[in-house]
Scaffold this motif. Structure first.
Motif, short mmCIF file in Angstrom:
data_model
loop_
_atom_site.label_atom_id
_atom_site.label_comp_id
_atom_site.label_asym_id
_atom_site.label_seq_id
_atom_site.Cartn_x
_atom_site.Cartn_y
_atom_site.Cartn_z
N ALA A 1 8.48 -3.71 -14.75
CA ALA A 1 8.41 -3.42 -13.15
C ALA A 1 7.25 -3.49 -12.37
O ALA A 1 6.93 -3.71 -11.16
N THR B 1 11.45 -3.26 -7.98
CA THR B 1 12.31 -2.25 -7.50
C THR B 1 13.52 -1.64 -8.06
O THR B 1 13.87 -0.47 -8.35
N VAL B 2 13.89 -2.79 -8.80
CA VAL B 2 15.58 -2.35 -9.43
C VAL B 2 15.16 -2.70 -10.92
O VAL B 2 16.12 -2.41 -11.82
N GLU B 3 13.97 -3.01 -11.49
CA GLU B 3 13.63 -3.15 -12.92
C GLU B 3 13.61 -1.83 -13.52
O GLU B 3 12.73 -1.08 -13.12
N GLU B 4 14.37 -1.70 -14.57
CA GLU B 4 14.25 -0.35 -15.57
C GLU B 4 13.12 -0.41 -16.27
O GLU B 4 12.73 0.40 -16.49
N LEU C 1 10.99 -6.88 -4.62
CA LEU C 1 12.23 -6.44 -4.61
C LEU C 1 12.86 -6.41 -6.23
O LEU C 1 13.48 -5.32 -6.55
N LEU C 2 12.62 -7.31 -6.93
CA LEU C 2 13.14 -7.33 -8.37
C LEU C 2 12.20 -6.00 -9.08
O LEU C 2 12.80 -5.45 -9.90
#
Length: 489
Positions: free
Chosen positions: A331, A323-326, A320-321
């Motif tokens: 990521a 998927t949101v890491e820019e 999940l982390l």
């Protein structure tokens, strides 16, 4: 044996819901009715799926006759004889082999395998069948290669038949496979092969395999006509009756009660054969340590499964982390970490299963075999008491004969002399049975100890190899992730 991978799963039923109550088998040795009532309680947890109950002739009684003295010297002119004071046991402690036994390494072999489990029917009427294949060169079989299908209740019926036979007094009968109402309920109502039902069926198949393999390696039990019929009769076997098997907890209670009864009875018996005293102490110690070991193994299995669940949860969080890491390299690394954690989760699950199968089930089986040895010891004590009872009765008959001759009232003397002759035969028979079972038990325990060392060595090596393989796989997974972690800039 436990089949769901837990310490003591609530196993108390199975696939033979329509089994009728079976009549009690004729017993070769009298058993107190109080004991029968007590033991019936041990099966109460296992009767939800069956009406019948397993009956076993060699179940130990709580009460025994008070006749505990060694054979009275006044019975005959021969020296006093007590338990173990016979030609076969007064010499060396090494047991003599029964004449009807072959060595395990003779020219005859028999290999049995259990495979291809199939579900028959649906709902509560469903049950499992297994293919039993046999390869043998034993002459009593009609073919060298055999294949039949058997349901679980057929295995239980075979065990019950062997346990009831007087000819096998003093023989270590392998423990019966356990029932599991929880496992079979999953199988009966699952429309597809779920992971839970597949795991249960695999465990049960392995347990049935071990049961048949142990029978096939016994030099006497492998020649049994019921065992032969089980392996080669292509038609369905007669409907099994009274095949209720003990759950894990129920079996442990039975073994404990057997051990307690043997200890009480042995304390009343004048035992002069040091071999039996030493073996009783050794078996009690081994039994206690094996039970502690199985507790440790169950704790280890639980720990690995908890670790597996925690690893799975951590992997999902990492995914999940990612998927949101820019930051793209970070990521990508988090996504790869989640993938690695998923593989490690599978390794923990596999190792927990190996802990249970390779070591746990072997320990449980040997706890059952030790219970079988204690039952054999109990059978010997009961034969000793029967022999003593015959000695006491013969002594009374001879005293009556002496009084009759002294008073001159000899009109009933011929009948009394015939009775004395009958009781002399019973005494001789009782002594022979006691001597025979003593030698038989020594041979069985010697075979048990030899087999135990070999099987524990094999299982220990196998277990260590699986641990090493698991660790190598873990290292390989982390090494594959390391370059991805170093690529984060």
């Amino acid at each position: 044996m436990a089949e769901d991978g837990k310490s003591s799963p609530p196993l108390f039923g199975d696939d033979d819901e329509d089994v009728a109550q079976s009549p009690e088998p004729e017993e070769s040795v009298p058993i107190d009715t109080d004991t029968q009532k007590e033991e019936k309680g041990l099966f109460d947890d296992d009767d939800d799926a069956e009406n019948g109950e397993t009956k076993r002739d060699d179940t130990p009684p709580e009460k025994e006759p008070e006749t505990t003295q060694a054979p009275l010297s006044s019975v005959s002119d021969e020296p006093k004889v007590s338990a173990g004071d016979d030609d076969s046991t007064a010499e060396a402690d090494e047991p003599a082999k029964d004449e009807d036994e072959d060595d395990l390494d003779d020219e005859y072999t028999i290999e049995v395998s259990v495979s291809d489990p199939q579900k028959v029917g649906d709902g509560m009427n469903a049950y499992m069948t297994y293919q039993v294949k046999t390869q043998t060169n034993m002459p009593q079989f009609k073919s060298h290669k055999l294949a039949v299908r058997r349901r679980f209740s057929d295995f239980l019926a075979l065990h019950a038949k062997l346990a009831e036979k007087p000819a096998y007094l003093g023989r270590i009968i392998p423990p019966a496979p356990e029932k599991s109402v929880l496992g079979m309920t999953k199988v009966k109502f699952s429309k597809e092969e779920s992971s839970g039902s597949t795991d249960f069926i695999g465990k049960r198949k392995a347990i049935l395999q071990r049961f048949l393999t142990r029978l096939s390696k016994h030099p006497v039990l492998r020649k049994d006509e019921d065992f032969q019929e089980f392996l080669e009769k292509t038609d369905d076997l007669p409907k099994a009756k009274g095949t209720s098997a003990l759950s894990g907890a129920g079996f442990m209670r039975l073994v404990k009660n057997v051990g307690d009864a043997v200890s009480k009875m042995t304390s009343k018996m004048e035992e002069s054969d040091s071999w039996f005293e030493e073996k009783q102490q050794q078996l009690d110690a081994l039994d206690g340590h094996l039970k502690k070991l199985i507790t440790g193994i169950d704790s280890l299995v639980t720990h690995r499964r908890d670790l597996s669940s925690a690893t799975e949860a951590f992997g999902k969080t990492a995914a999940l982390l990612g998927t949101v890491e820019e930051h793209e390299p970070l990521a990508r690394a988090m996504s790869q970490l989640a993938e690695i954690e998923g593989k490690i989760d599978s390794l923990h699950q596999e190792q927990a299963s190996k802990d249970f199968f390779i070591f746990g089930e072997l320990i449980r089986e040997y706890i059952g075999l030790i219970g079988g040895i204690k039952i054999c010891f109990n059978q010997r004590v009961k034969l000793f008491h029967a022999w003593q009872s015959a000695q006491a009765t013969l002594l009374k008959k001879r005293e009556s004969e002496t009084k009759m001759k002294a008073t001159g009232k000899t009109e009933k003397l011929p009948d009394l002399e015939r009775e004395i002759k009958d009781w002399e035969d019973k005494v001789d028979k009782g002594q022979k049975e006691f001597d025979d079972i003593s030698k038989r038990i020594k041979d069985e325990v010697t075979r048990f100890e030899s087999t135990r060392v070999k099987e524990f060595k094999s299982s220990l090596i196998n277990y260590l190899e699986t641990l090493m393989l698991t660790q190598r796989q873990l290292i390989s997974h982390w090494e594959s992730f390391l370059p991805e972690a170093k690529a984060i800039v």
